[in-house]
Design a protein around this motif. Structure first.
Motif, PDB file in Angstrom:
ATOM      1  N   LEU A 131     -14.876  -1.385  -4.053  1.00 14.64           N
ATOM      2  CA  LEU A 131     -13.271  -2.055  -3.889  1.00 14.64           C
ATOM      3  C   LEU A 131     -13.637  -3.643  -4.007  1.00 14.64           C
ATOM      4  CD1 LEU A 131     -11.572   0.023  -1.127  1.00 14.64           C
ATOM      5  CD2 LEU A 131     -11.440   0.223  -3.704  1.00 14.64           C
ATOM      6  N   THR A 132     -12.570  -4.365  -4.383  1.00 14.16           N
ATOM      7  CA  THR A 132     -12.662  -5.741  -4.389  1.00 14.16           C
ATOM      8  C   THR A 132     -11.265  -6.542  -4.869  1.00 14.16           C
ATOM      9  OG1 THR A 132     -13.364  -7.583  -5.976  1.00 14.16           O
ATOM     10  CG2 THR A 132     -12.929  -5.661  -6.953  1.00 14.16           C
ATOM     11  N   PRO A 137     -13.397   4.478  -8.448  1.00 14.20           N
ATOM     12  CA  PRO A 137     -12.561   3.250  -7.596  1.00 14.20           C
ATOM     13  C   PRO A 137     -13.539   2.307  -6.770  1.00 14.20           C
ATOM     14  CG  PRO A 137     -11.835   5.406  -6.975  1.00 14.20           C
ATOM     15  CD  PRO A 137     -12.909   5.677  -7.766  1.00 14.20           C
ATOM     16  N   TYR A 138     -14.697   2.794  -6.586  1.00 16.10           N
ATOM     17  CA  TYR A 138     -15.514   2.071  -5.874  1.00 16.10           C
ATOM     18  C   TYR A 138     -16.579   1.282  -6.756  1.00 16.10           C
ATOM     19  CZ  TYR A 138     -14.063   4.753  -1.923  1.00 16.10           C
ATOM     20  OH  TYR A 138     -13.301   5.274  -0.905  1.00 16.10           O
ATOM     21  N   ALA A 196     -20.060  -1.667 -15.046  1.00 12.19           N
ATOM     22  CA  ALA A 196     -19.751  -0.498 -14.097  1.00 12.19           C
ATOM     23  C   ALA A 196     -20.866   0.312 -13.843  1.00 12.19           C
ATOM     24  CB  ALA A 196     -18.717   0.123 -14.804  1.00 12.19           C
ATOM     25  N   VAL A 247      -4.692   2.052  -7.700  1.00 14.95           N
ATOM     26  CA  VAL A 247      -6.010   2.057  -6.968  1.00 14.95           C
ATOM     27  C   VAL A 247      -7.088   1.293  -7.771  1.00 14.95           C
ATOM     28  CG1 VAL A 247      -7.784   3.721  -6.392  1.00 14.95           C
ATOM     29  CG2 VAL A 247      -5.581   4.409  -6.029  1.00 14.95           C
ATOM     30  N   MET A 248      -7.016   1.325  -8.910  1.00 21.44           N
ATOM     31  CA  MET A 248      -7.914   0.867 -10.014  1.00 21.44           C
ATOM     32  C   MET A 248      -7.606  -0.575  -9.988  1.00 21.44           C
ATOM     33  SD  MET A 248     -10.133   2.951 -11.190  1.00 21.44           S
ATOM     34  CE  MET A 248     -10.171   4.294 -10.618  1.00 21.44           C
ATOM     35  N   SER A 257     -10.142  -1.875  -7.761  1.00 19.33           N
ATOM     36  CA  SER A 257     -11.510  -1.509  -8.367  1.00 19.33           C
ATOM     37  C   SER A 257     -12.422  -2.483  -9.200  1.00 19.33           C
ATOM     38  CB  SER A 257     -11.338  -0.249  -9.003  1.00 19.33           C
ATOM     39  OG  SER A 257     -12.706   0.016  -9.832  1.00 19.33           O
ATOM     40  N   GLN A 258     -13.819  -2.523  -8.722  1.00 15.52           N
ATOM     41  CA  GLN A 258     -14.497  -3.576  -9.540  1.00 15.52           C
ATOM     42  C   GLN A 258     -14.582  -3.411 -11.002  1.00 15.52           C
ATOM     43  OE1 GLN A 258     -18.268  -4.193  -7.710  1.00 15.52           O
ATOM     44  NE2 GLN A 258     -18.539  -6.099  -8.823  1.00 15.52           N
ATOM     45  N   SER A 259     -14.572  -2.174 -11.466  1.00 14.07           N
ATOM     46  CA  SER A 259     -14.497  -1.933 -12.942  1.00 14.07           C
ATOM     47  C   SER A 259     -13.324  -0.929 -13.362  1.00 14.07           C
ATOM     48  CB  SER A 259     -15.640  -1.466 -13.492  1.00 14.07           C
ATOM     49  OG  SER A 259     -16.269  -0.471 -12.609  1.00 14.07           O
ATOM     50  N   PRO A 260     -12.257  -1.517 -13.331  1.00 13.63           N
ATOM     51  CA  PRO A 260     -10.986  -0.487 -13.387  1.00 13.63           C
ATOM     52  C   PRO A 260     -10.821   0.522 -14.505  1.00 13.63           C
ATOM     53  CG  PRO A 260     -10.512  -3.080 -13.396  1.00 13.63           C
ATOM     54  CD  PRO A 260     -11.965  -2.810 -13.688  1.00 13.63           C
TER      55      PRO A 260
END
Lengths: 402, 290, 291
Positions: free
Chosen positions: B73-74, B70-71, A281, B58-59, B62-65
């Motif tokens: 997105l995946t 949130p961004y 992240a 939303v998470m 998200s790529q890294s929840p």
């Protein structure tokens, strides 16, 4: 009783009951779509599989990779790293009757070996072909030996330290600096922003080694503290806690990742994969897993054969599996998925090159090998079943409740 | 009939107190804003449930929840969920186990619950039944383990998980049946007997329809309590794995399960919300109009 | 006459006997274990007070008191929120679609994993979380408020939503069964809404309230996730402490802690019964209506 259709009570009653019966239905429906496409994991298994019981850390994402390479099918019952549950299951639940081998944090053999639950490793078993080439630092580690007997085969292991943000403490961002534990426990730069593991096995031993290294407490073995030693360590931790040095005491892997990726803390004595996940992240190299001055908390998983399994007829297959844990394929996948090292890292590198893994994966494997070599030079201690476990746990509770 | 007052046994009304109630309290009690306040307090609590749920949804894309950002997105998390099938057998075990616990809870709670309301002083029985609820789950598990395994020498398995979950869920089920049964007017049965109804008909035609919300409630709570039960099962599992045990074991795998867990939670949310919404709407608006 | 309506006298005694054998007896056995000790994962079968002494000495017993304090506080808060809301939902809410939606919303959380719901609060309440970002950017506070997370406040806050539905359901269930005629009659006889509430609705819904309290207090006593995730390990509760003891197979310590909790609860209950004795007899609350 009349059930007139204008009776208001009736509709109220019906409402509650239909509401409740519906929620049950939906509970089932909600889980069904997900349940349909799956097949039983063992559906493909043919012949007598080897039955393992142990921690999920040692698990491959898909054991069929192993079946392809050595023809043995695996039936693995996962458990948590909860030592109490494991000891109880092996000692009181006759697991040896149903399972062939166990994988758990090395150290359990101190109790379970001499008591007859584990069978000593047959070092010259014909299927254990990689044993001779396995370096002594791994196979003769006291984490899988007790009373001069070889009880286990090394599976994976690491030296644990802490994760940190280089810019906060002014360290070299390449991550090669040796950071003292003094910064972790007393550094003014990180005050109030340090997270410490709730596992006393890890946190108390690390504190004890730190105090011992700097000559601030008389400590024989940092991993096995007597009543007085444990009290001294707990006193020190209570003092740090009350000084407001710690932001939080964490447990789960998810917590570690979150604390790092939210930058809620500056230093954390987490597991190495957590820094890897956080960097997904934050960007590569944001969090560094430390090389330290004072030493590391050593842990290693061992594979142990159940005594009863030696009288059954699939001993050859069991040893094929043990041998697999020493081989390149298992090494490569463990390093790729978790960043953990194990015996014979060179075979892992070889495997990755032969199977055309991308260069970055190969580099990672090489680095993992170097990293562990480097850590091995420092003091390196750890015990899963210290003989003073009861007093250490009680003193740790004093820290938690302070 | 159901609402027959039993005030004399429950509250001894003090007449003077009624007369003495001051003007202040009278005005407070007549305040028109009470229903609105009550409503908004509840909505506040509901918001407290749903703020994290929406965030969780939303998470899940998200790529890294866990980062809270949130961004980008995946949909990778959903792909990971579909690719991993190891959680399916434990889920099936849990579904079957919970259904069984629910059914047994309904039967026992009905039989025992309706009898308790006929007792002169049900307090003692109730206390004994509810006592184990206040013993920490792990201790209860340890107690059952020591008793069944160490003292009786039995082999742990699905049956012992079932027993542990039943012991956990039954008191709740019983309490729900009791809540409804305590509003039941025994004179109804008396009247039915006078009219010549057999004991079975009296139970099935008169008592059961009134008890039904409690009985179904017992079943639903039995199902949910069993479905989420971990602490007792941990001791009594033998080598079997239920869904909560699977999650517990995976928590130590040092690989984040969060992408998968968040996606699964979101799917369940997305499936259950409209289905239940439509059903309740149908129940209240459509059925009630006729 | 009514005696003949008693359902077979077998059900309750049979249940009690089975229950005592399967549940109460094992519990008594484990209480006896608190007078033993564990060394190196083995129970030493020599009677001793060592466990009790170390539970007191390490301050471990405090967790029992702390757990009870937090559980009772939260139960009261939930009761204050849920009782008026259940009353409004059962009697005040005339819109049927609204009722349907609310019941739906209250049912859903049961299906979802607690840890994933709670862990999300951390990114909202943390020092870099939404709340603190908003507060600092609006200039309300100079630096992030750190007690929003990893404090007793955070634990209470996180529990608020989780334990609300279990309190609402039983109370709503029983209030739906109260006949509107009684409320109307009370009002016709000149009672104020407050009096109607106090003397009609409250006594008739009491079994539901008691059920709601049990349904909420019990899971609260076992709360594990909120103290760990939101208390940051600083709010050490019973579940966590028992877990830690059992990781070393210290059955005696777990037994001693559990005994302390049950004893404390017993004292609370006895006090409650004594205080409310003048107003009603608790032991007869769950009796069916006879006349």
């Amino acid at each position: 009783m009349t059930q007139g259709k204008f009776d208001p009570r009736l509709s109220r009653r019906n409402f509650v009951e239909s509401a409740l019966s519906l929620s049950a239905l939906t509970a089932a429906a909600a889980t069904l779509p997900a349940a349909l496409p799956g097949m039983s994991q063992q559906a493909w298994a043919a012949g007598a599989p080897v039955k393992g019981y142990g921690v999920t850390t040692a698990q491959l994402k898909d054991w069929s990779i192993m079946t392809k390479s050595n023809g043995v099918t695996m039936d693995y019952t996962p458990t948590n790293a909860d030592i109490g549950v494991f000891m109880r299951d092996v000692m009181s639940n006759d697991l040896g009757d149903t399972h062939d081998f166990f994988i758990f944090d090395g150290g359990t053999e101190d109790v379970l070996g001499p008591e007859g639950y584990y069978a000593p490793i047959v070092e010259d078993h014909p299927e254990l072909t990689l044993w001779a080439r396995t370096p002594d630092t791994w196979k003769r580690s006291d984490l899988i030996r007790a009373d001069d007997t070889q009880w286990g085969v090394p599976v994976i292991g690491n030296g644990d330290a802490f994760g940190y943000f280089p810019e906060v403490i002014g360290a070299n961002p390449n991550g090669q600096d040796e950071i003292p534990w003094t910064t972790f426990f007393e550094g003014e730069q990180v005050k109030g922003r340090v997270a410490i593991d709730r596992s006393w096995l890890q946190s108390m031993s690390e504190t004890a080694n730190f105090l011992k290294h700097h000559g601030r407490a008389e400590i024989e073995d940092p991993a096995d503290l007597t009543q007085e030693e444990a009290r001294a360590v707990a006193d020190y931790l209570v003092e740090r806690k009350q000084a407001g040095h710690f932001r939080t005491i964490f447990t789960a892997f998810e917590e570690q990742v979150q604390l790092l990726s939210n930058k809620e803390i500056d230093m954390i004595n987490c597991w190495e994969p957590a820094t890897r996940d956080a960097n997904l992240a934050l960007g590569p190299g944001t969090v560094v897993y430390a090389f330290t001055v004072e030493g590391y908390y050593k842990w290693g998983h061992g594979a142990y054969v159940a005594t009863a399994a030696m009288d059954r007829d699939n001993v050859d297959n069991i040893y094929k599996v043990l041998n697999y844990f020493l081989g390149g394929e298992y090494r490569a996948y463990q390093a790729k998925e978790r960043g953990y090292a194990g015996p014979n890292m060179d075979l892992g590198v070889e495997y990755a090159i032969e199977h055309g893994w991308p260069q970055e994966d190969v580099d990672l494997l090489r680095y993992t090998a170097e990293k562990v070599e480097r850590k091995f030079e420092k003091p390196f201690w750890g015990k899963t079943t210290p003989s003073n476990a009861d007093v250490m746990e009680e003193e740790w509770q004093r820290f938690l409740n302070a | 009939m159901i609402g027959t007052s039993d005030l004399p046994t429950l509250a001894l009304i003090d007449e003077r107190q009624l007369a003495d109630s001051s003007r202040f309290w009278r005005r407070v009690s007549r305040w028109k804003g009470w229903p609105t306040t009550a409503k908004w307090l509840g909505f506040f609590a509901i918001a407290m449930i749903y703020v994290p749920l929406v965030w969780l949804a939303v998470m899940s894309i998200s790529q890294s929840p866990l980062s809270g950002i949130p961004y980008p997105l995946t949909t990778a998390n959903y792909a990971a969920l579909a690719a991993d099938s190891r959680w399916i057998p434990p889920l099936q075990v849990s579904l079957v186990m919970s259904t069984l616990v629910a059914i047994v809870c309904m039967v026992i709670a009905t039989m025992v619950g309706r009898s308790i309301t006929r007792m002169r002083r049900p307090g003692g029985v109730l206390l004994l039944t509810l006592l184990p609820l206040f013993v920490p789950g792990l201790t209860m598990g340890a107690a059952l383990f020591i008793f069944l395994r160490t003292m009786l020498g039995l082999k742990m398995g699905y049956w012992s998980i079932f027993l542990a979950q039943l012991v956990w869920a039954l008191p709740f089920a019983l309490l729900l049946v009791l809540v409804i049964a305590s509003r039941f007017d025994l004179r109804l049965l008396e009247a039915a007997e006078d009219l010549g109804a057999t004991p079975w008909r009296r139970f099935w035609d008169i008592e059961m329809p009134i008890l039904r919300p409690g009985v179904f409630g017992a079943g639903v709570f039995g199902f949910l309590l069993s479905f989420n039960e971990l602490l007792r099962s941990l001791f009594l599992r033998g080598v079997e794995t239920t869904m909560p045990i699977y999650n517990w074991a995976m928590a130590a795998s040092q690989q984040s399960q969060v992408p998968i867990i968040f996606s699964l939670a979101t799917i369940i949310l997305v499936v259950t919300l409209p289905v239940m919404g439509v059903f309740f709407w149908f129940l209240f608006v459509k059925l009630d109009r006729s | 006459m009514l005696d003949r309506l008693t359902p077979s006298g077998v059900a309750v005694p049979a249940f009690l006997i089975t229950w005592s054998l399967v549940v109460i007896l094992p519990l008594l056995v484990i209480v006896l274990f608190s007078f033993l000790q564990v060394k190196s994962y083995r129970v030493v079968y020599v009677p001793t007070l060592g466990t009790w002494e170390s539970v007191i000495d390490s301050g471990r017993w405090i967790v029992a008191v702390r757990t009870l304090r937090i559980a009772i506080t939260m139960t009261l808060i939930e009761l204050l929120l849920a009782f008026p809301f259940a009353l409004w939902l059962a009697k005040g809410c005339k819109s049927k679609p609204a009722k349907a939606i609310i019941i739906t919303l209250l049912t859903i959380p049961f299906f979802l994993d607690t840890s994933s719901r709670i862990i999300v609060w951390r990114s909202i309440l943390g020092t870099n979380g939404i709340v603190n970002t908003v507060l600092t950017s609006m200039g309300i506070v100079d630096e992030p408020i750190s007690w929003l997370l990893y404090s007793e406040f955070a634990v209470h806050f996180g529990m608020l939503g989780s334990y609300f539905p279990t309190m609402v359901f039983p109370i709503f269930m029983i209030m739906s069964l109260i006949d509107d005629d009684y409320i109307q009659a009370s009002s016709d006889l000149g009672a104020s809404p407050g009096q109607t509430l106090l003397y009609v609705i409250l006594p008739m819904s009491l079994p539901g309230v008691v059920a709601g309290v049990v349904f909420t207090l019990v899971p609260l006593m076992a709360a594990f996730v909120e103290p760990q995730m939101l208390g940051g390990g600083f709010v050490n509760l019973l579940g966590n402490s028992v877990n830690s003891a059992l990781q070393e197979l210290k059955y005696p310590t777990a037994a001693a802690l559990s005994t302390i909790v049950v004893a404390l609860l017993g004292v609370c209950l006895a006090a409650l019964i004594l205080i409310t004795r003048k107003r009603f007899d608790m032991s007869t609350m769950f009796q069916a209506i006879r006349r």
